[in-house]
Design an enzyme around this catalytic site. Structure first.
Site, mmCIF file in Angstrom:
data_model
loop_
_atom_site.group_PDB
_atom_site.id
_atom_site.type_symbol
_atom_site.label_atom_id
_atom_site.label_comp_id
_atom_site.label_asym_id
_atom_site.label_seq_id
_atom_site.Cartn_x
_atom_site.Cartn_y
_atom_site.Cartn_z
ATOM 1 C CD GLU A 1 -2.641 3.871 -6.266
ATOM 2 O OE1 GLU A 1 -2.065 3.911 -7.370
ATOM 3 O OE2 GLU A 1 -3.291 3.026 -6.098
ATOM 4 N NE ARG A 2 -6.481 4.307 -3.554
ATOM 5 C CZ ARG A 2 -7.443 3.809 -4.235
ATOM 6 N NH1 ARG A 2 -8.622 4.671 -4.247
ATOM 7 N NH2 ARG A 2 -7.740 2.804 -4.633
ATOM 8 C CD1 TRP B 1 -12.185 -5.528 -6.118
ATOM 9 C CD2 TRP B 1 -9.983 -5.263 -5.640
ATOM 10 N NE1 TRP B 1 -11.426 -4.876 -7.010
ATOM 11 C CE2 TRP B 1 -10.422 -4.697 -7.168
ATOM 12 C CE3 TRP B 1 -8.807 -5.308 -5.445
ATOM 13 C CZ2 TRP B 1 -9.340 -3.979 -7.805
ATOM 14 C CZ3 TRP B 1 -7.679 -4.505 -5.941
ATOM 15 C CH2 TRP B 1 -7.995 -4.102 -7.325
ATOM 16 C CG ASP C 1 -5.733 -1.751 1.774
ATOM 17 O OD1 ASP C 1 -4.900 -1.210 2.271
ATOM 18 O OD2 ASP C 1 -6.157 -1.528 0.524
ATOM 19 C CD GLU D 1 -3.998 -3.536 -4.466
ATOM 20 O OE1 GLU D 1 -3.304 -2.400 -4.580
ATOM 21 O OE2 GLU D 1 -4.976 -3.655 -3.682
ATOM 22 C CD GLU E 1 -13.831 1.568 15.465
ATOM 23 O OE1 GLU E 1 -13.160 2.483 16.434
ATOM 24 O OE2 GLU E 1 -14.056 0.567 15.461
ATOM 25 C CD GLU F 1 -7.008 3.467 -0.071
ATOM 26 O OE1 GLU F 1 -5.718 3.471 0.186
ATOM 27 O OE2 GLU F 1 -7.599 2.935 -0.780
ATOM 28 C CD GLU G 1 2.860 0.087 3.442
ATOM 29 O OE1 GLU G 1 3.447 -0.577 3.306
ATOM 30 O OE2 GLU G 1 2.008 0.581 2.576
HETATM 31 C C1 GCV Z 1 -0.661 1.925 -4.030
HETATM 32 C C2 GCV Z 1 -4.822 -0.137 -1.454
HETATM 33 C C3 GCV Z 1 -5.202 1.068 -2.230
HETATM 34 C C4 GCV Z 1 -4.158 1.029 -3.470
HETATM 35 C C5 GCV Z 1 -2.704 0.969 -2.846
HETATM 36 C C6 GCV Z 1 -2.778 -0.390 -2.330
HETATM 37 C C7 GCV Z 1 -1.093 -0.605 -1.911
HETATM 38 O O1 GCV Z 1 -5.263 -1.263 -2.204
HETATM 39 O O2 GCV Z 1 -6.417 1.252 -2.635
HETATM 40 O O3 GCV Z 1 -4.327 2.173 -3.977
HETATM 41 O O4 GCV Z 1 -1.819 1.192 -4.075
HETATM 42 O O5 GCV Z 1 -3.437 -0.549 -1.302
HETATM 43 O O6 GCV Z 1 -1.082 -0.445 -0.670
HETATM 44 O O7 GCV Z 1 -0.402 -1.113 -2.570
#
Ligand code: GCV
Length: 661
Positions: free
Chosen positions: A143-144, A524, A348, A269, A494, A376, A370
């Site tokens: 993922e990503r 979202w 995010d 999510e 940026e 991403e 984190e």
């Molecule tokens: C792992 C964002 C990303 C998701 C990710 C989420 C998270 O929304 O697009 O891919 O999921 O962050 O940090 O849980």
């Protein structure tokens, strides 16, 4: 023949090195937990750097390199001291792990071409937890992930091979001491990682990490008692559920000695969590904490909890508030072996966000910051974006919480509120591409994360210099060119992507490329609400009140559009296009200028890169050149789409008469 490279552990030959005499012989006082890894590293490094095979000697006085444990040293388990005279280097530590880290530090110094004679160094990591979060899925996708497929999983199985060891070496050499091995979105079979079906491979994987002092964490599915064993619920206060987790923890911790604990994404999510049973996140985390406590285990619980089913017409709900609103009231209610993991910003991982307002508020809760090394929203390892400067801004942010040492760096190091389970985690940017990170220059982010986690006082430049010298070139001129590119890359990114703190103008779902309204009418919660007169969200005391979540020192700055930093202006305020910035420029003109400039800067960076042909390893040169070609196209796209969007909305032309569409 390995089909992957060694990143910053390539140990490029040192031609005129007199240092090699020191490494010809070494003495290790007694066999410790990491002795084999140390010896293996010395052999590989010395062969590659100096063309010699170091020999272990049994008499201390015959050795050029001495590794010794010394319980009297104030290094802790992980710190070390290195002293080098003309003919001898001594690495000492109170702990076994310190010897491993000390060995890597000495070797990397030699590999970077630094003079090691005369060195007298005492180092201790600032952060107890220095962790990597893999978002690898068990089917081999990531993922990503922007560097190929996973090297940890293939077709539903865990892989343990030579590459795994090289990965563990990379982690340890950068000072990383923990890893969560699977995606926080635990699905499509990953729920079963905690069952016997994967146990043998899991043990083998844990052992490889153990050899390099990296403790292993598993992401778990909060509904696992239902998914795996058919229980009718996963209510954290239910006795049967609680017993299920105790049994599961018992099984796992007894069989896997290097298991650190679990990392949990819950009620976020679509992932299951305690909300389904009317429980809060302390109930959820504490239930797991109780299960792992007998084994010294830790539960890392993510604060990325928000409503992703928002009605875009609802102007009151503000996603930026969600993490704070969900977790601030729970301060002090978490068990001592729970750590909350908080993203650097409230939304995010955008290229520009304010620092998460939970920092400073949680005085009685363990916490981890984190960050996302995976790019991403910062160019997906196609566009260059050196993230260390951004992480440093976050770490240096003074929260104003009223304590001495109130920066995020102080808080996560446990200095402000006296916590010991705390630190920093990064979402990994790795994959099975030969160079590990897709874009070669993204290697600086992985290495830089580790270095910064170890010592947040290092500057972005120091870290970049080290990394370039290790992974690409020690040639001073070429090094300066690459340094110049890295150090400005985030600012450039940026400029062409995020006007004045407006994020999320990206293509939905895969998040690459411009799409100003991609998320505007979606559930979202990431809206900019641009109309023909104004843009931005009023998050001040007169709007959603988000600015008021900060301590007064920062709230006062953010709530006022005159004092709000320009790069966050539209994050905190809704303003007309004609608003005058302190420079005297209108807001709209600033948007145009920065986008035109951003593209020009990319052209200049690409030109600078072209000047390196023949001066650095050809394959790196070519791979990065190919990325710059794509970045040029991408930044031009951003420039024209964003500028045209603003032009069409405002109908205000560019003062400089440049082409808008
Ligand atoms: C792992 C964002 C990303 C998701 C990710 C989420 C998270 O929304 O697009 O891919 O999921 O962050 O940090 O849980």
């Amino acid at each position: 023949m390995k089909n992957w490279e060694q990143a910053w552990l390539v140990y490029q030959p040192v031609k005129d090195g007199t240092e090699k005499e020191i490494f010809r012989t070494y003495y290790i006082e007694e066999k410790g937990r990491y002795t084999e890894s140390i010896e293996r590293e010395l052999a590989a490094a010395c062969q590659s750097l100096f063309g010699i095979t170091p020999e272990r000697v049994s008499d201390r006085k015959d050795a050029g390199l001495v590794l010794e444990k010394n319980p009297a040293l104030q290094t802790g388990e992980e710190g070390f001291r290195i002293r080098v005279s003309d003919s001898r280097a001594v690495i000492s530590s109170a702990g076994d792990k310190g010897l491993l880290y000390g060995t890597f530090r000495l070797l990397l110094k030699a590999a970077a071409g630094e003079k090691i004679r005369g060195l007298d160094l005492l180092e201790k990591p600032e952060n107890p937890f220095r962790m990597l979060n893999m978002w690898d899925n068990i089917d081999g996708t990531i993922e990503r992930g922007y560097a190929g497929y996973s090297f940890l999983y293939e077709k539903g199985e865990i892989c343990v091979n030579e590459r795994t060891r090289d990965f563990a070496r990379l982690l340890a050499s950068a000072g990383i001491n923990a890893i969560a091995i699977n995606n926080v979105n635990v699905r499509d079979g990953a729920e079963w990682l905690i069952t016997e079906r994967h146990r043998e491979n899991l043990k083998a994987l844990a052992e490889v990490f153990a050899e390099y002092g990296v403790s292993m964490y598993l992401c778990i599915d909060f509904a696992a008692p239902m998914t795996i064993d058919g229980l009718s619920l996963s209510d954290p206060l239910d006795t049967q559920v609680r017993q299920w987790w105790k049994d599961k923890a018992g099984e796992l911790f007894t069989e896997i000695s290097n298991l650190g604990g679990f990392l949990v994404k819950a009620d976020s999510e679509g992932r299951p969590g305690p909300f389904a049973y009317g429980r809060n996140h302390a109930d959820g985390a504490n239930m797991l904490a109780e299960a792992v406590a007998p084994y010294g285990g830790t539960i890392i619980w993510r604060c990325f909890v928000y409503n992703c089913q928002q009605d875009w017409r609802d102007e009151k709900t503000d996603r930026a508030r969600a993490g704070y609103d969900n977790f601030a009231p729970l301060d002090g209610q978490f068990a001592e072996n729970v750590i909350l993991q908080i993203k650097n910003g409230p939304i995010d991982f955008q290229v520009r966000e304010p620092v998460h307002p939970l920092f400073g508020r949680l005085s009685r809760t363990n916490q981890i910051l984190e960050v996302q090394a995976a790019q991403e929203y910062t160019g997906q390892q196609i566009d260059v974006c050196y993230l260390v400067p951004m992480w440093k801004e976050v770490l240096d942010f003074s929260t104003g919480c009223g304590k001495e040492g109130d920066t995020v760096a102080d808080i996560i190091a446990g200095k402000t509120f006296g916590q010991t389970r705390c630190g920093i985690a990064a979402v990994s940017n790795t994959g099975n591409d030969p160079n590990w990170t897709g874009h070669d220059l993204a290697g600086a982010n992985l290495y830089g994360f580790g270095r910064l986690a170890w010592n947040p006082a290092l500057s972005s430049e120091e870290i970049a210099r080290e990394w370039i010298a290790l992974q690409i070139t020690r040639d001073p001129e070429a090094l300066e060119v690459i340094l110049g590119i890295l150090l400005r890359s985030r600012e450039v990114y940026e400029k062409y992507t995020a006007p004045l703190g407006i994020g999320f103008m990206v293509n939905p779902s895969y998040h690459y490329g411009p799409n100003p309204e991609g998320y505007e009418y979606s559930p979202w919660g990431t809206y900019h609400r641009a109309d023909h007169l104004a843009i931005g969200v009023d998050r001040s005391d007169k709007g959603t009140g988000y600015s008021e979540l900060y301590f007064e020192k920062n709230a006062a700055i953010y709530r006022n559009k005159e004092t709000c930093p320009e790069n966050l202006l539209l994050f905190f305020h809704r303003l007309p296009y004609t608003y005058r910035l302190s420079s005297g420029k209108t807001l709209i003109q600033q948007v145009y200028d920065s986008h035109f400039e951003g593209y020009e800067d990319v052209e200049k960076m690409a030109e600078a890169w072209s000047s390196l042909e023949g001066k650095i390893p050809q394959k790196i040169y070519e791979r990065v050149k190919e990325r710059f070609d794509r970045q040029k196209k991408n930044s031009r796209e951003w420039r024209d789409v964003i500028n045209s969007f603003f032009y069409r909305r405002s109908m205000i032309p560019d003062e400089k008469g440049r082409k808008l569409y």
